[in-house]
Design a protein around this motif. Structure first.
Motif, short mmCIF file in Angstrom:
data_model
loop_
_atom_site.label_atom_id
_atom_site.label_comp_id
_atom_site.label_asym_id
_atom_site.label_seq_id
_atom_site.Cartn_x
_atom_site.Cartn_y
_atom_site.Cartn_z
N ALA A 1 -6.38 -8.99 -5.96
CA ALA A 1 -7.15 -9.74 -4.92
C ALA A 1 -6.14 -10.23 -3.90
CB ALA A 1 -7.59 -10.81 -5.60
N VAL A 2 -4.97 -10.27 -3.92
CA VAL A 2 -4.11 -10.74 -3.01
C VAL A 2 -3.68 -9.33 -2.16
CG1 VAL A 2 -1.54 -11.30 -2.50
CG2 VAL A 2 -2.89 -12.44 -4.51
N LEU A 3 -3.95 -8.25 -2.75
CA LEU A 3 -3.66 -6.80 -2.16
C LEU A 3 -4.69 -6.62 -1.15
CD1 LEU A 3 -2.23 -4.16 -2.20
CD2 LEU A 3 -4.13 -3.27 -3.78
N PHE A 4 -5.97 -7.14 -1.43
CA PHE A 4 -6.95 -6.93 -0.44
C PHE A 4 -6.64 -7.85 1.01
CE2 PHE A 4 -10.94 -9.01 1.37
CZ PHE A 4 -11.27 -7.73 1.97
N PHE A 5 -6.10 -9.20 0.66
CA PHE A 5 -5.96 -9.90 1.53
C PHE A 5 -4.75 -9.29 2.51
CE2 PHE A 5 -3.25 -13.38 3.42
CZ PHE A 5 -4.05 -13.88 4.32
N ALA A 6 -3.70 -8.88 1.64
CA ALA A 6 -2.36 -8.48 2.38
C ALA A 6 -2.81 -7.18 3.17
CB ALA A 6 -1.26 -7.98 1.29
N GLU A 7 -3.74 -6.21 2.84
CA GLU A 7 -4.13 -5.03 3.44
C GLU A 7 -5.04 -5.06 4.36
OE1 GLU A 7 -2.84 -1.72 -0.04
OE2 GLU A 7 -5.01 -2.25 0.42
N SER A 8 -5.60 -6.37 4.70
CA SER A 8 -6.51 -6.53 5.72
C SER A 8 -6.38 -7.11 7.11
CB SER A 8 -7.55 -7.38 5.21
OG SER A 8 -7.27 -8.66 4.79
N PHE A 9 -4.65 -7.22 7.08
CA PHE A 9 -4.01 -7.78 8.09
C PHE A 9 -2.82 -7.00 8.62
CE2 PHE A 9 -0.95 -10.90 9.98
CZ PHE A 9 -2.10 -11.72 10.66
N ALA A 10 -2.76 -6.67 9.93
CA ALA A 10 -1.83 -5.78 10.58
C ALA A 10 -1.22 -4.62 9.87
CB ALA A 10 -0.49 -6.79 10.76
N THR A 11 -2.11 -3.78 9.47
CA THR A 11 -1.72 -2.47 8.89
C THR A 11 -3.05 -1.54 9.15
OG1 THR A 11 -1.06 -1.56 6.60
CG2 THR A 11 -2.95 -3.18 6.60
N THR A 12 -2.51 -0.40 8.70
CA THR A 12 -3.66 0.84 9.01
C THR A 12 -3.65 1.64 7.68
OG1 THR A 12 -1.80 2.15 9.87
CG2 THR A 12 -3.14 0.84 11.61
N PHE B 1 10.19 -9.82 7.75
CA PHE B 1 10.20 -8.41 7.14
C PHE B 1 9.49 -7.34 7.98
CE2 PHE B 1 10.78 -11.41 3.57
CZ PHE B 1 12.03 -11.34 3.38
N GLY B 2 8.67 -7.62 8.87
CA GLY B 2 7.95 -6.64 9.46
C GLY B 2 6.78 -6.32 9.06
N ILE B 3 5.97 -5.53 9.70
CA ILE B 3 4.47 -5.31 9.28
C ILE B 3 4.58 -3.97 8.31
CG2 ILE B 3 3.70 -6.13 11.44
CD1 ILE B 3 3.37 -3.12 12.30
N GLY B 4 5.59 -3.57 7.76
CA GLY B 4 5.62 -2.46 6.79
C GLY B 4 5.15 -2.99 5.42
N ASP B 5 5.41 -2.13 4.44
CA ASP B 5 5.04 -2.38 3.08
C ASP B 5 5.79 -3.49 2.55
OD1 ASP B 5 3.32 -0.36 2.86
OD2 ASP B 5 4.47 1.08 2.28
N LEU B 6 7.02 -3.84 2.96
CA LEU B 6 8.21 -4.79 2.23
C LEU B 6 7.44 -6.03 2.40
CD1 LEU B 6 10.69 -5.42 1.06
CD2 LEU B 6 11.59 -5.79 3.43
N SER B 7 6.69 -6.46 3.38
CA SER B 7 6.32 -7.71 3.51
C SER B 7 5.07 -7.95 2.49
CB SER B 7 5.72 -8.24 4.90
OG SER B 7 4.74 -6.93 5.41
N ARG B 8 4.17 -6.80 2.37
CA ARG B 8 2.87 -7.18 1.48
C ARG B 8 3.53 -6.92 0.00
NH1 ARG B 8 -0.15 -6.41 5.82
NH2 ARG B 8 0.98 -4.99 7.18
N VAL B 9 4.42 -6.44 -0.30
CA VAL B 9 4.90 -6.06 -1.56
C VAL B 9 5.75 -7.66 -1.96
CG1 VAL B 9 6.67 -5.19 -3.03
CG2 VAL B 9 5.19 -3.75 -1.57
#
Length: 244
Positions: free
Chosen positions: A185-196, A111-119
């Motif tokens: 908790a998952v948000l922290f992990f998801a945002e610490s990888f391949a995002t700015t 799904f790419g490195i945008g918000d979609l993959s993290r959501v």
């Protein structure tokens, strides 16, 4: 109302106690890695950068919760129906034990490195938490309640509206409150990888630059975000489940 006021007083006392302990620890250690809480709070108020990252994280959590609930609620509620349970049960039993957090690289590839993959990652984890709780609660509703309303000429829609959903609503709200902590908790992990963007990114970035004040400001903001969402869900629960 008195119970709510007591809760808020308890929250305030706990917060002040934590800040006091933080102040004492910072003074005793005299280490840049543990800055003064007053400096951290001042930074939280003055830096607009922190506000923009908080807004990004909040939107990701809200989208994830909305997506997970919109799928898990019907899947759990209608599991009382044999046809639905036949389809839902294998998915839960086979996929729930998997540590879904490891799927982030796969989601990013697809799904790419945008918000979609993290959501989607957060929503996937929350879906199983809410669906399992809702499914179990729906199956535990006594058949005697259903027979009673059916004897009055109720339709299947009436059974779900007046019996099943009210009976499982407290469990659903509990699952939502638990999901808040999981989502953060998952948000922290998801945002610490391949995002700015996001608080998770800001924490890791500040840590790598040894900007400890900003790191603690981001950590504190993430904790406050989870607390505020938890209190909101608890307030909604008091309105939705008035009989408790």
């Amino acid at each position: 109302m008195q119970a709510s006021e007591a809760n808020y007083k308890g929250y305030l006392i706990t917060l002040l106690s934590l800040l006091f302990l933080w102040e004492i620890a910072s003074y005793l250690l005299s280490n840049p890695a543990l800055p003064n809480p007053v400096d951290v709070l001042a930074l939280m108020i003055s830096r607009r950068e922190l506000l923009s990252h908080t807004a990004v994280s909040l939107l990701r959590v809200m989208y994830s919760l909305a997506l997970a609930l919109s799928l898990a609620f019907p899947a759990g509620i209608f599991s009382r129906e044999k046809v639905v349970d036949t389809a839902v049960s294998p998915i839960i039993y086979l996929l729930y034990p998997i540590p879904h957090i490891v799927l982030l690289p796969l989601y990013i590839l697809i799904f790419g490195i945008g918000d979609l993959s993290r959501v989607l990652l957060i929503a996937t984890i929350l879906f199983f938490q809410i669906a399992v709780t809702t499914r179990d609660a729906a199956k535990q509703v006594s058949e005697y309640y259903i027979y009673s309303i059916l004897s009055l000429g109720a339709s299947k829609f009436d059974v779900y509206r007046h019996v099943i959903i009210p009976a499982v609503m407290p469990k659903i709200m509990t699952a939502l409150r638990i999901s808040i902590g999981t989502a953060i908790a998952v948000l922290f992990f998801a945002e610490s990888f391949a995002t700015t963007s996001g608080l998770g990114y800001l924490i890791i970035d500040s840590w790598s630059r040894a900007d400890y004040k900003m790191m603690y400001a981001a950590i504190t903001t993430m904790a406050l975000l989870g607390f505020i969402l938890y209190v909101i869900v608890e307030s909604v629960e008091r309105r939705v489940c008035r009989w408790l």
